[in-house]
Design an enzyme around this catalytic site. Structure first.
Site, PDB file in Angstrom:
ATOM      1  N   GLU A 137     -16.719  28.966  69.930  1.00 25.95           N
ATOM      2  CA  GLU A 137     -17.394  29.630  70.828  1.00 25.95           C
ATOM      3  C   GLU A 137     -16.079  30.372  71.421  1.00 25.95           C
ATOM      4  O   GLU A 137     -14.872  30.311  71.293  1.00 25.95           O
ATOM      5  CB  GLU A 137     -17.679  28.508  71.895  1.00 25.95           C
ATOM      6  CG  GLU A 137     -16.611  27.882  72.865  1.00 25.95           C
ATOM      7  CD  GLU A 137     -15.381  27.350  72.248  1.00 25.95           C
ATOM      8  OE1 GLU A 137     -15.707  26.676  70.982  1.00 25.95           O
ATOM      9  OE2 GLU A 137     -14.649  26.932  72.965  1.00 25.95           O
ATOM     10  N   SER A 151       0.564  32.144  80.450  1.00 26.19           N
ATOM     11  CA  SER A 151      -0.242  31.440  79.511  1.00 26.19           C
ATOM     12  C   SER A 151      -0.990  32.756  78.494  1.00 26.19           C
ATOM     13  O   SER A 151      -1.387  32.482  77.406  1.00 26.19           O
ATOM     14  CB  SER A 151      -1.695  30.757  80.021  1.00 26.19           C
ATOM     15  OG  SER A 151      -2.358  31.514  81.113  1.00 26.19           O
ATOM     16  N   LYS A 160      -3.623  30.541  73.087  1.00 28.06           N
ATOM     17  CA  LYS A 160      -4.654  30.164  72.352  1.00 28.06           C
ATOM     18  C   LYS A 160      -4.391  30.112  70.745  1.00 28.06           C
ATOM     19  O   LYS A 160      -4.993  29.162  70.191  1.00 28.06           O
ATOM     20  CB  LYS A 160      -5.739  31.197  72.401  1.00 28.06           C
ATOM     21  CG  LYS A 160      -6.286  31.260  73.919  1.00 28.06           C
ATOM     22  CD  LYS A 160      -7.325  30.223  74.263  1.00 28.06           C
ATOM     23  CE  LYS A 160      -7.837  30.146  75.604  1.00 28.06           C
ATOM     24  NZ  LYS A 160      -8.806  29.202  75.895  1.00 28.06           N
TER      25      LYS A 160
HETATM   26  C1  LIG Z   1     -12.776  30.641  78.284  1.00 26.78           C
HETATM   27  C2  LIG Z   1     -11.587  29.753  77.245  1.00 26.78           C
HETATM   28  C3  LIG Z   1     -12.515  28.796  76.589  1.00 26.78           C
HETATM   29  C4  LIG Z   1     -12.713  28.743  75.363  1.00 26.78           C
HETATM   30  N1  LIG Z   1     -13.419  27.977  74.937  1.00 26.78           N
HETATM   31  C5  LIG Z   1     -13.545  26.849  76.155  1.00 26.78           C
HETATM   32  C6  LIG Z   1     -14.145  25.676  76.211  1.00 26.78           C
HETATM   33  C7  LIG Z   1     -13.915  25.158  77.475  1.00 26.78           C
HETATM   34  C8  LIG Z   1     -13.449  25.887  78.536  1.00 26.78           C
HETATM   35  C9  LIG Z   1     -12.793  27.034  78.279  1.00 26.78           C
HETATM   36  C10 LIG Z   1     -12.960  27.551  77.156  1.00 26.78           C
HETATM   37  C11 LIG Z   1     -11.095  31.015  76.497  1.00 26.78           C
HETATM   38  N2  LIG Z   1     -10.298  31.881  77.623  1.00 26.78           N
HETATM   39  C12 LIG Z   1     -12.186  31.878  75.760  1.00 26.78           C
HETATM   40  O1  LIG Z   1     -12.186  33.269  76.733  1.00 26.78           O
HETATM   41  O2  LIG Z   1     -12.607  31.891  74.841  1.00 26.78           O
END
Ligand SMILES: C[C@@H](c1c[nH]c2ccccc12)[C@H](N)C(=O)O
Length: 407
Positions: free
Chosen positions: A105, A382, A83
Site C-alpha cells: 500500500e 527521515s 523507507k
Molecule cells: C504514509 C506512509 C505509510 C505507508 N504505509 C503506511 C501504513 C501505516 C501508516 C503509514 C503508512 C508512507 N509515508 C507512504 O506514503 O506510503
C-alpha cells in the site's frame, strides 16, 4: 498483545495461515539469520541503499539553539527516505520465502516508491495499491513507481486514501498468499509485521548510537523523530530505549487544530498518540483517532506521509509506559521549520521530517529547554523534501508565513 496491551492479530481467519507462515520466516531469517539472510540484507543496504547514513552536526542550528544538534541523515538513503530500510528487508525476505509477487500500500507514495525500487533491484513483480485521492495529489511518486516497473492500482473505496489502500492490499493478500508477500509500509498491522518492520528500521538507531559514542563521546540527551505510522520513529528510538538517560520524543502532526469535531467524524490533525484512544485498526490493537461510536475518523496534516488515523502498537505501548513522550507540531510550525532547515543548513527536509524540527525550535525556546532537550540532541531527517516543493510553495503563500524566502 505483543506490546503490553497493544499489538496482536485481529484479522479474519482467512489471514491466519499467511501470518503463521510469515511468523515462521521472521523467526528463522530475521531473528536467527538463517541462510545468512541478515548478512545479505546489510550488504544490500550498504551497496544499494548507501548505508551507513551520516550523523551530521548542524552547526547553524547548534549555534541558534545553544546546544549540540546532530542530524541522522536518512534523507541520504537511496530513494530519499528511510523507507528503503523496510522495503528492502521485506522484499528480500519474500525471495527467501520463495514468493513470486510483491504487493504494497502507499499513502504519499514514499513506501510505494521504496517497494518498487526494492522489487526492481531484486527482480520481483510488484503491484502498489494507492488511494485515488493520493494518486491525484502525488503524481511524481506515481511516475517513479511506474518507471521502476511497478503497477499502481488506484483504490476508489471510501475516501480513496491510505486507510482504504491498506485494507485493499490485505484483501488481495488473503487470496494470493501462496505466491505473494505483502510489504507493509510501517510498524503497523497484525503481528509479526510491527516487530519485523521495527527490526529492519532499527538500523537507524543502531548506527546513531554508535556514532554518538564516537562523535559526541557519550549518549545523546534526547532523540526527536516525526511519527506517522511510526516506522522511522521506532527505528530511531529502538537501540536507545534501554538507555534511561536518553529522552525520546515522537512528534506528531497537530494539523490545523487539536480540537476534534466528533459529529463530523473529522480530526483536523493526525495526533493519534496525543489525542487518540485505544481501538483496533488494520489487524492490531493500538491508538486511533475514532469517534464515540468507534468509527475511524478522517485525519489531517499538511504532510501526506503523517496523515494516518492510527499508529504503530509498539509506539502506543512505549507512550503508555512513559518511555516515549508524544508531542505535536501544527501545519504552520512545520512549514516554517521546512524553510528554516532549507535556508540555514542547506537541507530541504520532507514535510513529515519538518515536524521534528518544529518541535526542536519550540522546545529550545522554552524555559525548561535544558530539561527537555539537554546538551546534545539527535533529530532524525527521515526523508528529503523534493516531493513536497509544490505543496510547500502553495501552502506558504496561502498562509503568508514570514519564514518563507521570496519564491
Ligand atoms: C504514509 C506512509 C505509510 C505507508 N504505509 C503506511 C501504513 C501505516 C501508516 C503509514 C503508512 C508512507 N509515508 C507512504 O506514503 O506510503
Amino acid at each position: 498483545g505483543t506490546f503490553g496491551r497493544f499489538g496482536g492479530q485481529y484479522v479474519p481467519e482467512a489471514l491466519m495461515p499467511a501470518l503463521e507462515e510469515l511468523e515462521d520466516a521472521y523467526q528463522r531469517y530475521v531473528l536467527a539469520n538463517e541462510d545468512g539472510f541478515m548478512d545479505e540484507f546489510r550488504r544490500r543496504l550498504r551497496d544499494f541503499g548507501g548505508r551507513p547514513t551520516p550523523l551530521q552536526r548542524a552547526d547553524r542550528l547548534s549555534e541558534r539553539y545553544g546546544r549540540d544538534v546532530y542530524l541522522k541523515r536518512e534523507d541520504l538513503v537511496h530513494g530519499g527516505a528511510h523507507k528503503l530500510n523496510n522495503a528492502l528487508g521485506q522484499v528480500l525476505l519474500a525471495k527467501y520465502m520463495g514468493k513470486e509477487r510483491i504487493i504494497a500500500e502507499t499513502g504519499a507514495g514514499q513506501h510505494g516508491t521504496a517497494t518498487a525500487m526494492a522489487a526492481a533491484h531484486l527482480d520481483m513483480p510488484c503491484e502498489i495499491y494507492m488511494g485515488r485521492t493520493d494518486v491525484n495529489r502525488q503524481r511524481p511518486n506515481v511516475f517513479r513507481m511506474r518507471i521502476n516497473g511497478a503497477e499502481v492500482n488506484p483504490v476508489d473505496a471510501g475516501r480513496g486514501t491510505l486507510k482504504e489502500a491498506i485494507s485493499e492490499t490485505m484483501r488481495d493478500w488473503s487470496q494470493t498468499v501462496e505466491n505473494t508477500h505483502y510489504v507493509i509500509g510501517s510498524v503497523v498491522g497484525p503481528h509479526p509485521f510491527p516487530a519485523m518492520v521495527r527490526d529492519f528500521q532499527s538500523v537507524i538507531s543502531e548506527e546513531a548510537r554508535e556514532q554518538c559514542l564516537e562523535q559526541i563521546g557519550s549518549l545523546p540527551d534526547s532523540v526527536l523523530a516525526c511519527a506517522g505510522g511510526g516506522s522511522n520513529t521506532i527505528g530511531a528510538f529502538h537501540h536507545f530505549t534501554a538507555d534511561e538517560s536518553v529522552s525520546l520524543y515522537a512528534v506528531e502532526a497537530g494539523g490545523s487544530s487539536l480540537e476534534v469535531d466528533e459529529d463530523a467524524g473529522v480530526a483536523p490533525n493526525s495526533a493519534t498518540l496525543s489525542t487518540g484512544t485505544e481501538g483496533v485498526l488494520h489487524g492490531a490493537r493500538t491508538h486511533l483517532l475514532q469517534d464515540s461510536h468507534g468509527q475511524i475518523m478522517e485525519s489531517h496534516s499538511v504532510s501526506a506521509g503523517l496523515d494516518y488515523a492510527g499508529v504503530g502498537p509498539e509506539l502506543a505501548h512505549l507512550v503508555e509506559s512513559g518511555r516515549v513522550t508524544p508531542v505535536t507540531v501544527d501545519d504552520d510550525a512545520a512549514l516554517e521549520a521546512f524553510h528554516r532547515l532549507s535556508t540555514e543548513e542547506g537541507i530541504i527536509p520532507a514535510l513529515e521530517t519538518a515536524h521534528a524540527f518544529g518541535f526542536l525550535h519550540e522546545a529550545a525556546g522554552r524555559d525548561d529547554a535544558d530539561e527537555v532537550l539537554g546538551d546534545s540532541v539527535v533529530v532524525t531527517v527521515s526523508g528529503r523534501g523534493d516531493k513536497d516543493l509544490e505543496t510547500v510553495i502553495e501552502e506558504t503563500e496561502k498562509r503568508g508565513l514570514e519564514a518563507a524566502p521570496d519564491l
